[in-house]
Design a protein around this motif. Structure first.
Motif, mmCIF file in Angstrom:
data_model
loop_
_atom_site.group_PDB
_atom_site.id
_atom_site.type_symbol
_atom_site.label_atom_id
_atom_site.label_comp_id
_atom_site.label_asym_id
_atom_site.label_seq_id
_atom_site.Cartn_x
_atom_site.Cartn_y
_atom_site.Cartn_z
ATOM 1 N N GLU A 352 0.828 -1.207 0.000
ATOM 2 C CA GLU A 352 0.000 0.000 0.000
ATOM 3 C C GLU A 352 0.862 1.256 0.000
ATOM 4 O OE1 GLU A 352 -4.366 -0.422 1.819
ATOM 5 O OE2 GLU A 352 -2.780 -0.321 3.320
ATOM 6 N N ARG A 353 1.925 1.234 0.787
ATOM 7 C CA ARG A 353 2.747 2.416 0.962
ATOM 8 C C ARG A 353 3.640 2.689 -0.249
ATOM 9 N NH1 ARG A 353 4.880 0.904 5.249
ATOM 10 N NH2 ARG A 353 7.052 0.576 4.760
ATOM 11 N N PHE A 354 4.208 1.629 -0.839
ATOM 12 C CA PHE A 354 5.213 1.832 -1.880
ATOM 13 C C PHE A 354 4.699 1.600 -3.298
ATOM 14 C CE2 PHE A 354 7.700 0.915 1.929
ATOM 15 C CZ PHE A 354 8.561 1.985 1.920
ATOM 16 N N VAL A 355 3.605 0.872 -3.454
ATOM 17 C CA VAL A 355 3.094 0.574 -4.791
ATOM 18 C C VAL A 355 1.766 1.289 -5.029
ATOM 19 C CG1 VAL A 355 2.406 -1.257 -6.390
ATOM 20 C CG2 VAL A 355 4.272 -1.657 -4.784
ATOM 21 N N GLY A 356 0.927 1.355 -3.999
ATOM 22 C CA GLY A 356 -0.373 2.004 -4.124
ATOM 23 C C GLY A 356 -1.492 1.052 -3.762
ATOM 24 N N THR A 357 -2.628 1.605 -3.389
ATOM 25 C CA THR A 357 -3.736 0.773 -2.905
ATOM 26 C C THR A 357 -4.465 0.052 -4.024
ATOM 27 O OG1 THR A 357 -5.203 2.694 -2.995
ATOM 28 C CG2 THR A 357 -4.101 2.258 -0.903
ATOM 29 N N ASP A 358 -4.377 0.557 -5.255
ATOM 30 C CA ASP A 358 -5.167 -0.008 -6.351
ATOM 31 C C ASP A 358 -4.354 -0.902 -7.289
ATOM 32 O OD1 ASP A 358 -7.389 1.283 -5.403
ATOM 33 O OD2 ASP A 358 -7.198 3.004 -6.745
ATOM 34 N N ARG A 359 -3.108 -1.153 -6.963
ATOM 35 C CA ARG A 359 -2.292 -1.998 -7.833
ATOM 36 C C ARG A 359 -2.710 -3.456 -7.670
ATOM 37 N NH1 ARG A 359 -0.032 0.325 -11.854
ATOM 38 N NH2 ARG A 359 1.577 -1.301 -11.907
ATOM 39 N N PRO A 360 -2.683 -4.248 -8.760
ATOM 40 C CA PRO A 360 -3.074 -5.660 -8.661
ATOM 41 C C PRO A 360 -2.316 -6.428 -7.580
ATOM 42 C CG PRO A 360 -2.917 -5.009 -10.966
ATOM 43 C CD PRO A 360 -2.421 -3.843 -10.165
ATOM 44 N N ARG A 395 -13.856 -2.122 -9.253
ATOM 45 C CA ARG A 395 -13.588 -0.765 -9.739
ATOM 46 C C ARG A 395 -12.342 -0.715 -10.615
ATOM 47 N NH1 ARG A 395 -10.265 2.678 -7.319
ATOM 48 N NH2 ARG A 395 -10.362 1.491 -5.359
ATOM 49 N N VAL A 396 -11.295 -1.436 -10.223
ATOM 50 C CA VAL A 396 -10.015 -1.333 -10.922
ATOM 51 C C VAL A 396 -9.904 -2.327 -12.082
ATOM 52 C CG1 VAL A 396 -7.508 -1.558 -10.645
ATOM 53 C CG2 VAL A 396 -8.864 -0.482 -8.839
ATOM 54 N N LEU A 397 -10.347 -3.554 -11.858
ATOM 55 C CA LEU A 397 -10.137 -4.614 -12.844
ATOM 56 C C LEU A 397 -11.378 -4.938 -13.660
ATOM 57 C CD1 LEU A 397 -8.094 -7.034 -10.530
ATOM 58 C CD2 LEU A 397 -7.190 -5.353 -12.153
ATOM 59 N N GLY A 398 -12.542 -4.640 -13.104
ATOM 60 C CA GLY A 398 -13.781 -4.964 -13.801
ATOM 61 C C GLY A 398 -14.508 -6.115 -13.126
ATOM 62 N N ALA A 403 -9.591 -12.168 -11.005
ATOM 63 C CA ALA A 403 -9.329 -11.817 -9.601
ATOM 64 C C ALA A 403 -10.604 -11.372 -8.905
ATOM 65 C CB ALA A 403 -8.268 -10.717 -9.523
ATOM 66 N N THR A 404 -11.458 -10.662 -9.635
ATOM 67 C CA THR A 404 -12.735 -10.225 -9.064
ATOM 68 C C THR A 404 -13.620 -11.424 -8.752
ATOM 69 O OG1 THR A 404 -12.579 -8.210 -10.405
ATOM 70 C CG2 THR A 404 -14.721 -8.723 -9.428
ATOM 71 N N LEU A 405 -13.687 -12.374 -9.698
ATOM 72 C CA LEU A 405 -14.513 -13.562 -9.502
ATOM 73 C C LEU A 405 -14.001 -14.398 -8.330
ATOM 74 C CD1 LEU A 405 -14.981 -14.604 -13.250
ATOM 75 C CD2 LEU A 405 -16.548 -13.280 -11.802
ATOM 76 N N THR A 406 -12.680 -14.538 -8.230
ATOM 77 C CA THR A 406 -12.092 -15.301 -7.130
ATOM 78 C C THR A 406 -12.424 -14.663 -5.786
ATOM 79 O OG1 THR A 406 -10.263 -16.077 -8.520
ATOM 80 C CG2 THR A 406 -9.928 -16.125 -6.138
ATOM 81 N N THR A 407 -12.298 -13.345 -5.711
ATOM 82 C CA THR A 407 -12.588 -12.643 -4.463
ATOM 83 C C THR A 407 -14.054 -12.761 -4.093
ATOM 84 O OG1 THR A 407 -10.811 -11.069 -4.958
ATOM 85 C CG2 THR A 407 -12.397 -10.432 -3.267
#
Length: 421
Positions: A352-360, A395-398, A403-407
């Motif tokens: 979160e700190r070094f890459v960002g909250t929305d990165r895969p 929101r980010v991936l669709g 990944a959305t389906l798995t989650t």
């Protein structure tokens, strides 16, 4: 007769004004004399990672580091919380060293196969027969074996302890025990710890350092605050400045001025206000350089160079975080949730700190942490993480991304396991 002229009145001496450094403590890097005082007269405290570096060093560097710490004598001191965290994380570090070697071997083998394929294909296009190509290719794996053998000697000397062996069979741990015997601060009693935990949470809400970046850990990040509180009390009791050896670069401990890493101004000021002592922090590499300069410690350039690869700027590289995430996943697959969960928590915070909250990669790590919570039966923590991850994935991936389906499936499974209120 005229009056004699009176003597001119003397002006009262002007009170010296405080220097800029005194008015604004913590805003300046220590001078050479200030650094000398920290090293020669101050309490030298180690945080968990600085102690764990003894496992990351190769044998010669480790012995030099141990000798320098021994040279500090009675001024070497460790907060009780630091030693507790060291013991909890010791086997995790040992396993990560094993994983580093396995990943390196795998990466090199894959690269070699790719090189052999490229050379073979090009040779065929040039009209070489297979009987002519094989002798051309043979020196490549032979030469690589020599390189790997040399590198493995260094890796083996840094990872010579079996993480599953009994602690009594760990020679490095034995040396650490001898080094820190009698130099560990007292633990807080349960009542004091409970009071400090409540105080720490109020500090985190106000983003008062240290510890607020770790508030997603299992202990709510209270560990760093306990280290800090123990350190202030020790400085006050022994009336000595504190030099903290730490590879920490999180913004609740440090700030940057160009290439310099400095302690947060609030930490310097709090130490002055409460203990009337100065405070500074350095990484392992810088400490070895200071010991060499001010204590005439025998530290080789090779050891200083080796410490530089353990320095903070290397620990948060995205590749390092990905490897740490894979190691946590391996712990979880092996049923070692007590090791997987803290590693996931730290990796998620760093992503979160070094890459960002929305990165895969951040979303994947958050999903993995929720999965580990679920496996540990901590559904009250797992479900909110799954819900947040699903919202972000959509929101980010669709909505139809794998990944959305798995989650979405993981969230449904966790809710099904949750007992109705």
């Amino acid at each position: 007769m005229p009056d004699k002229p009176s003597a001119p009145k003397k002006r009262p001496a002007r009170t010296p004004r405080p220097r800029l450094r005194e008015l604004f403590p913590g805003y300046h890097y220590p001078t050479g004399e200030e650094l000398r005082r920290f090293v020669e007269d101050g309490l030298v405290a180690l945080d968990t990672n600085a102690l764990l570096d003894l496992y990351r060093f190769t044998e010669i560097a480790r012995e030099e580091y141990l000798e320098v710490l021994s040279q500090i004598g009675e001024r070497l001191w460790l907060p009780h919380q630091t030693v507790a965290e060291f013991l909890m994380n010791r086997t995790t570090v040992l396993r990560s060293l094993d994983t580093t070697r396995a990943k390196f071997d795998s990466d090199v083998e894959g690269a070699l196969l790719e090189v052999l394929k490229v050379v073979r294909d090009y040779a065929r296009r040039c009209g070489f027969t297979q009987d002519q190509i094989d002798p051309l290719l043979q020196p490549l794996p032979d030469a690589l074996d020599i390189v790997l053998g040399t590198l493995h000697q260094g890796i083996d000397s840094a990872a010579e302890v079996d993480p599953d062996a009994h602690p009594d069979d760990d020679p490095i741990l034995s040396k650490i025990e001898e080094l820190i015997d009698g130099r560990i601060g007292d633990a807080f009693d349960d009542k004091t710890k409970q009071t400090l935990t409540q105080m720490g949470r109020r500090r985190f809400e106000a983003r008062t350092p240290p510890g607020w970046t770790d508030n997603k850990k299992a202990d709510d990040g209270i560990g760093d605050y306990l280290v800090w509180e123990q350190t202030i009390r020790e400085a006050k009791a022994r009336k000595k400045p504190i030099l903290l050896i730490t590879n920490e670069t999180k913004p609740d401990w440090t700030r940057r001025e160009g290439e310099l890493i400095l302690p947060r101004v609030e930490l310097v000021k709090e130490m002055l206000d409460r203990a009337e002592q100065d405070f500074h922090l350095v990484d392992t590499r810088t400490f070895l350089e200071l010991a060499k300069k001010y204590l005439a410690a025998e530290v080789s350039d090779a050891t200083v160079h080796e410490a530089s690869r353990l320095a903070p700027e290397n620990t948060d590289h995205p590749d390092t975080l990905v490897s740490r995430n894979k190691l946590a996943f391996a712990h979880q697959a092996a049923g070692r949730l007590d090791e997987a969960i803290p590693l996931y928590e730290q990796t998620f915070t760093d992503f979160e700190r070094f890459v960002g909250t929305d990165r895969p990669a951040t979303l994947t790590t958050r999903h993995n942490l929720a999965s580990a919570y679920q496996a540990a039966g901590r559904l009250d923590e797992a479900i909110p993480l799954y819900e947040q991850t699903l919202t972000d994935c959509e929101r980010v991936l669709g909505t139809d991304h794998p990944a959305t389906l798995t989650t979405r499936n993981s969230l449904a499974a966790a809710r099904a396991r949750q007992k109705p209120l």
